[in-house]
Design an enzyme around this catalytic site. Structure first.
Site, PDB file in Angstrom:
ATOM      1  N   GLU A 119       0.798  -1.247   0.000  1.00 48.50           N
ATOM      2  CA  GLU A 119       0.000   0.000   0.000  1.00 48.50           C
ATOM      3  C   GLU A 119       0.823   1.286   0.000  1.00 48.50           C
ATOM      4  O   GLU A 119       0.569   2.186   0.799  1.00 48.50           O
ATOM      5  CB  GLU A 119      -0.965  -0.016   1.194  1.00 48.50           C
ATOM      6  CG  GLU A 119      -1.893  -1.222   1.173  1.00 48.50           C
ATOM      7  CD  GLU A 119      -2.851  -1.286   2.374  1.00 48.50           C
ATOM      8  OE1 GLU A 119      -2.748  -0.439   3.274  1.00 48.50           O
ATOM      9  OE2 GLU A 119      -3.700  -2.188   2.394  1.00 48.50           O
ATOM     10  N   GLU A 163      -6.163 -10.889  -1.210  1.00 47.96           N
ATOM     11  CA  GLU A 163      -6.964 -10.704   0.014  1.00 47.96           C
ATOM     12  C   GLU A 163      -8.441 -10.686  -0.349  1.00 47.96           C
ATOM     13  O   GLU A 163      -9.211  -9.840   0.117  1.00 47.96           O
ATOM     14  CB  GLU A 163      -6.571  -9.393   0.708  1.00 47.96           C
ATOM     15  CG  GLU A 163      -5.087  -9.301   1.017  1.00 47.96           C
ATOM     16  CD  GLU A 163      -4.691  -8.060   1.804  1.00 47.96           C
ATOM     17  OE1 GLU A 163      -5.577  -7.353   2.332  1.00 47.96           O
ATOM     18  OE2 GLU A 163      -3.483  -7.794   1.878  1.00 47.96           O
TER      19      GLU A 163
HETATM   20  C1  XIL Z   1      -6.391  -6.463   8.341  1.00 43.71           C
HETATM   21  C2  XIL Z   1      -6.667  -7.644   9.256  1.00 43.71           C
HETATM   22  O1  XIL Z   1      -7.530  -8.537   8.591  1.00 43.71           O
HETATM   23  C3  XIL Z   1      -7.280  -7.177  10.546  1.00 43.71           C
HETATM   24  O2  XIL Z   1      -7.391  -8.255  11.468  1.00 43.71           O
HETATM   25  C4  XIL Z   1      -6.429  -6.072  11.175  1.00 43.71           C
HETATM   26  O3  XIL Z   1      -7.071  -5.559  12.295  1.00 43.71           O
HETATM   27  C5  XIL Z   1      -6.188  -4.954  10.167  1.00 43.71           C
HETATM   28  O4  XIL Z   1      -5.620  -5.490   8.991  1.00 43.71           O
HETATM   29  N1  XIL Z   1      -5.062  -4.766   3.717  1.00 43.71           N
HETATM   30  C6  XIL Z   1      -4.043  -5.564   4.173  1.00 43.71           C
HETATM   31  C7  XIL Z   1      -4.302  -6.445   5.342  1.00 43.71           C
HETATM   32  O5  XIL Z   1      -2.985  -5.623   3.563  1.00 43.71           O
HETATM   33  O6  XIL Z   1      -3.150  -6.640   6.125  1.00 43.71           O
HETATM   34  C8  XIL Z   1      -5.416  -5.948   6.203  1.00 43.71           C
HETATM   35  O7  XIL Z   1      -5.681  -6.921   7.213  1.00 43.71           O
HETATM   36  C9  XIL Z   1      -6.652  -5.665   5.374  1.00 43.71           C
HETATM   37  C10 XIL Z   1      -6.351  -4.612   4.326  1.00 43.71           C
END
Ligand code: XIL
Length: 370
Positions: free
Chosen positions: A159, A264
């Protein structure tokens, strides 16, 4: 009819029955496992929580072993957990994740070395450029170095971009300048030479952000530094999945010689006033934002199933370019989307419901292989 003819007919009939039975059982077996159905196409991954890594949740464990051949730790390799203080590293859960992967033939994607969110307080408070650079270098060397030869891949940088494709004004950009991304890949490639290295982001299928992402990765390549792939997080919304942008992104990223992954994946069904997945962006709770507490209406269930079906059709169309599809969690009850961006909601973004049963979307995904 002669005895001989009868015997021949009988054996042909037997053979046909045997064939039918064996294809049926193959289909039955296939339907019961995502990783088997897509074995020749791409890897199928899930995000794993600490409880799942420690095998404290037997039902989740069974689903993971049945369906997934790749996994990403949802939180435990993030800097705030793995590197809580300047000279303190907490490798316990990450070591367990690696051991779990080895034991079960699941490839582990490390998530993530360099990210502005979920940074430990000590790092957020470093003011001096020199000290920040030391933290950056030590962090990559120590964490990537520990899993050298043991981890399949790393999300090296997560990101780093804004929605318009410019660089995010993060602490990394602020302290180190915009070469920090290339530097992170250079350090990771040295610390863990055989591990695949990826850039990962959300909304990087959107044209403006995608253009920035291409420029950023081109810069890494032009510096002679290794980058193997790009992750499109894929936090999308039901009925609004941007299929055209996704397809263009697969083609454009692959044209750079990169592997393309959906890292994701989840499709949320609840109302939302903005797009994207910035974990720091939050919205206050309000009952109107939690409409499906008692269950998902059938129309939404069907739309979700159809979105997943069309996504997997697209992934299959480009299976020579797409190397992995990872869901962000095992079942609906465990999804981060129950608590983000609004706390305490009941969301339904994945293929398995709260009881770990496959949803209509699951069967649509499986049926894309028919
Ligand atoms: C999220 C997790 O799922 C949560 O448990 C945590 O509180 C915050 O992060 N993008 C990403 C992930 O790259 O690491 C994130 O994961 C969701 C968005």
């Amino acid at each position: 009819m002669s005895y001989k003819k009868n015997i021949t007919r009988y054996s042909i009939a037997l053979a046909i029955t045997a064939l039918t039975v064996s294809t049926q059982s193959l289909q039955a077996q296939d339907k019961s496992s995502l990783k088997k159905v897509f074995a020749k196409d791409f890897g199928i991954g899930t995000a794993m929580s600490a409880a799942q890594i420690e095998e404290r949740d037997p039902k989740a464990n069974a689903v993971i072993l049945q369906h997934f051949n790749m996994a990403t730790p949802e939180n435990i390799m993030k800097a705030e957990i793995i590197h809580p203080q300047w000279d303190v590293y907490n490798f316990d859960l990450a070591d367990k994740m690696i051991a779990y992967g080895q034991k079960n033939k699941i490839k582990i994607n490390g998530h993530t070395l360099i990210w502005h969110s979920q940074l430990p307080a000590f790092a957020r408070n470093i003011k001096s450029v020199d000290s920040f650079r030391t933290f950056f270098t030590n962090h990559i060397n120590t964490v990537a170095g520990r899993y050298k030869g043991k981890i399949f891949s790393w999300d090296v940088v997560n990101e780093a971009l804004n929605e318009d494709g410019t660089m995010r004004k993060s602490i990394f950009l602020n302290r180190l300048g915009d070469d920090f991304v290339t530097e992170a890949f250079r350090l990771a490639a040295i610390a863990s030479p055989k591990t695949e290295l990826y850039y990962n982001d959300y909304n990087n299928e959107q044209p403006a952000k995608r253009a920035g992402c291409i420029a950023l990765m081109k810069k890494i390549q032009d510096a002679g530094v290794r980058i193997d792939g790009v992750g499109i997080q894929g936090h999308w919304h039901v009925g609004k999945v941007p299929f055209k942008d996704i397809e263009e992104s697969i083609l454009q990223y692959a044209a750079m010689g990169l592997k393309v992954m959906f890292t994701e994946l989840d499709i949320e069904v609840l109302p939302r006033s903005f797009q994207g997945a910035d974990v720091n962006q939050r919205v206050a709770s309000n009952p109107a934002l939690n409409p499906y507490k008692e269950g998902l209406p059938d129309s939404v269930q069907q739309q979700l199933a159809s979105d997943y079906e069309n996504l997997f059709k697209l992934f299959l169309k480009h299976k020579d370019k797409v190397t992995r599809v990872t869901f962000w969690g095992v079942n609906d009850g465990q999804s981060w989307l129950n608590d983000w961006p609004v706390r305490g909601r009941t969301n339904y973004p994945l293929l398995f419901d709260r009881e770990f049963n496959p949803k209509p979307a699951y069967y649509k995904v499986i049926d894309t292989k028919k």
